[in-house]
Design an enzyme around this catalytic site. Sequence first.
Site, PDB file in Angstrom:
ATOM      1  N   ASN A 210     -17.273   5.531   3.485  1.00 60.94           N
ATOM      2  CA  ASN A 210     -18.082   5.904   4.647  1.00 60.94           C
ATOM      3  C   ASN A 210     -19.374   5.112   4.625  1.00 60.94           C
ATOM      4  OD1 ASN A 210     -16.233   7.858   5.169  1.00 60.94           O
ATOM      5  ND2 ASN A 210     -17.668   9.550   5.172  1.00 60.94           N
ATOM      6  N   LYS A 292      -2.299  -3.796  -7.721  1.00 57.13           N
ATOM      7  CA  LYS A 292      -2.764  -4.371  -6.457  1.00 57.13           C
ATOM      8  C   LYS A 292      -1.572  -4.639  -5.521  1.00 57.13           C
ATOM      9  CE  LYS A 292      -5.219  -8.261  -4.517  1.00 57.13           C
ATOM     10  NZ  LYS A 292      -5.759  -9.595  -4.709  1.00 57.13           N
ATOM     11  N   ASP A 310     -13.191  20.244   1.384  1.00 56.62           N
ATOM     12  CA  ASP A 310     -14.530  20.332   1.970  1.00 56.62           C
ATOM     13  C   ASP A 310     -15.444  20.945   0.900  1.00 56.62           C
ATOM     14  OD1 ASP A 310     -16.886  21.080   3.327  1.00 56.62           O
ATOM     15  OD2 ASP A 310     -15.817  21.148   5.237  1.00 56.62           O
ATOM     16  N   ILE A 311     -16.259  20.085   0.316  1.00 59.28           N
ATOM     17  CA  ILE A 311     -17.096  20.504  -0.831  1.00 59.28           C
ATOM     18  C   ILE A 311     -18.057  21.616  -0.417  1.00 59.28           C
ATOM     19  CG2 ILE A 311     -18.762  19.696  -2.548  1.00 59.28           C
ATOM     20  CD1 ILE A 311     -17.558  16.832  -2.059  1.00 59.28           C
TER      21      ILE A 311
END
Length: 403
Positions: A210, A292, A310-311
Amino acid sequence: MQSLLNKKIVLGISGGIAAYKSAELARMLMQEGASVQVVMTEAAQQFVTPVTMQALTGNPVYTSQWDSSITNNMAHIELSRAADAILVAPASADLMAKLSLGLADDLLSTLCLARDCPLLIAPAMNKQMWEHAATQRSAQRLLADKVALLGPASGVQACGEVGFGRMLEPAEITEQLIAFFQKKSLAGKRVLITAGPTFEAIDPVRGITNHSSGKMGFAIARAAVEAGAQVQLIAGPCGLSTPLEATGQINRTNVLSAKEMHAATLNASDYDIFFAVAAVADWGIAKPAKEKIKRQGKQAPSLEFTANPDILADVVKTVKTKGGKPYPYCVGFAAESTDLAKHAEEKRKRKGLPMIAGNIGPDTFGSDLNQLLIIDGSGSKKIAKAEKLDLARQLIQLVAKKI
Ligand code: C5P
């Protein structure tokens, strides 16, 4: 923002090789808006000259209690009366011993004894000198006399030995002096903070993340330490250094994925306030590849996502009541692209939060500036555009009033 604006600091320098760093320290204090008056011992002048310090601070440097240019010829009284604090950096073992016994045989020691303002010292000496029982006794006596000790740090010393006794870096001393002047509205409180982004691995070399610099969360961590709290900072990958680390009031855990951040957060116990500032990835990769993923011409791999925990919601489930107030007091953050007030309030209610802070405007990512819309059960309040540290200090004061 200058955090030492209008502060008058007497910078005492005693005889130690770390005195060469005092020149940079004086510059940093001035950059924060302080006016700096330097006082040097005779030994200090063997390491750095009064001319250097005078040129940097723009003020005459005092070196003797017999200086006739001071009104009434009482430099030891005059200098401390005008000061908001005396900061001695470096403080040698000899000076510490003298101060701890109340000896006053030169201008700096006399000034410290005659002061009516706070005294902070940054010890700097060889590790054997620091560890010596006599120096430890001096340190204990000084602490009992309400003198603040900044450091020393551990590391490689000028003599080549490694251990405790190194003076803190000028930036750390400046940070601690700034902290010293902040209101102690969270003294004795414990604060948990998540900050930065999370990183969800696709394979060992790729991942999704993010937009988040971590600056707001780290600013809140710094402001909480400044306010006297003990802080647990759980940080995603953001490459920022831990604020006020040398105070021992902050403990940092680095994590990568949302699941790791969730585990570290839920593992923490007994804290009064939780600030969920992290930009947690909503989804992780269901099965990250162990090796990879190789390119296969023009064919792109398809990724399967799974929802991350969801912490904040899981912390809210642990909330109890203490003295009629929610414990821990949970503060969420909201970054919205439209209708901030509406979405933030909806989020606050949906998540069962007493308070949510909305980031106003699209330009907050990575910036040192931000503006916040604070919403709690009693209404909303805008905190005008300012440096994130400034906003963090204001937010801390608001939350301190609530708990
Ligand atoms: O639901 P949304 O992600 O918009 O909520 C933002 C708030 O929830 C922030 O305080 C963020 O730190 C927290 N959060 C969390 N765990 C998640 C997602 C968001 O703690 N998985």
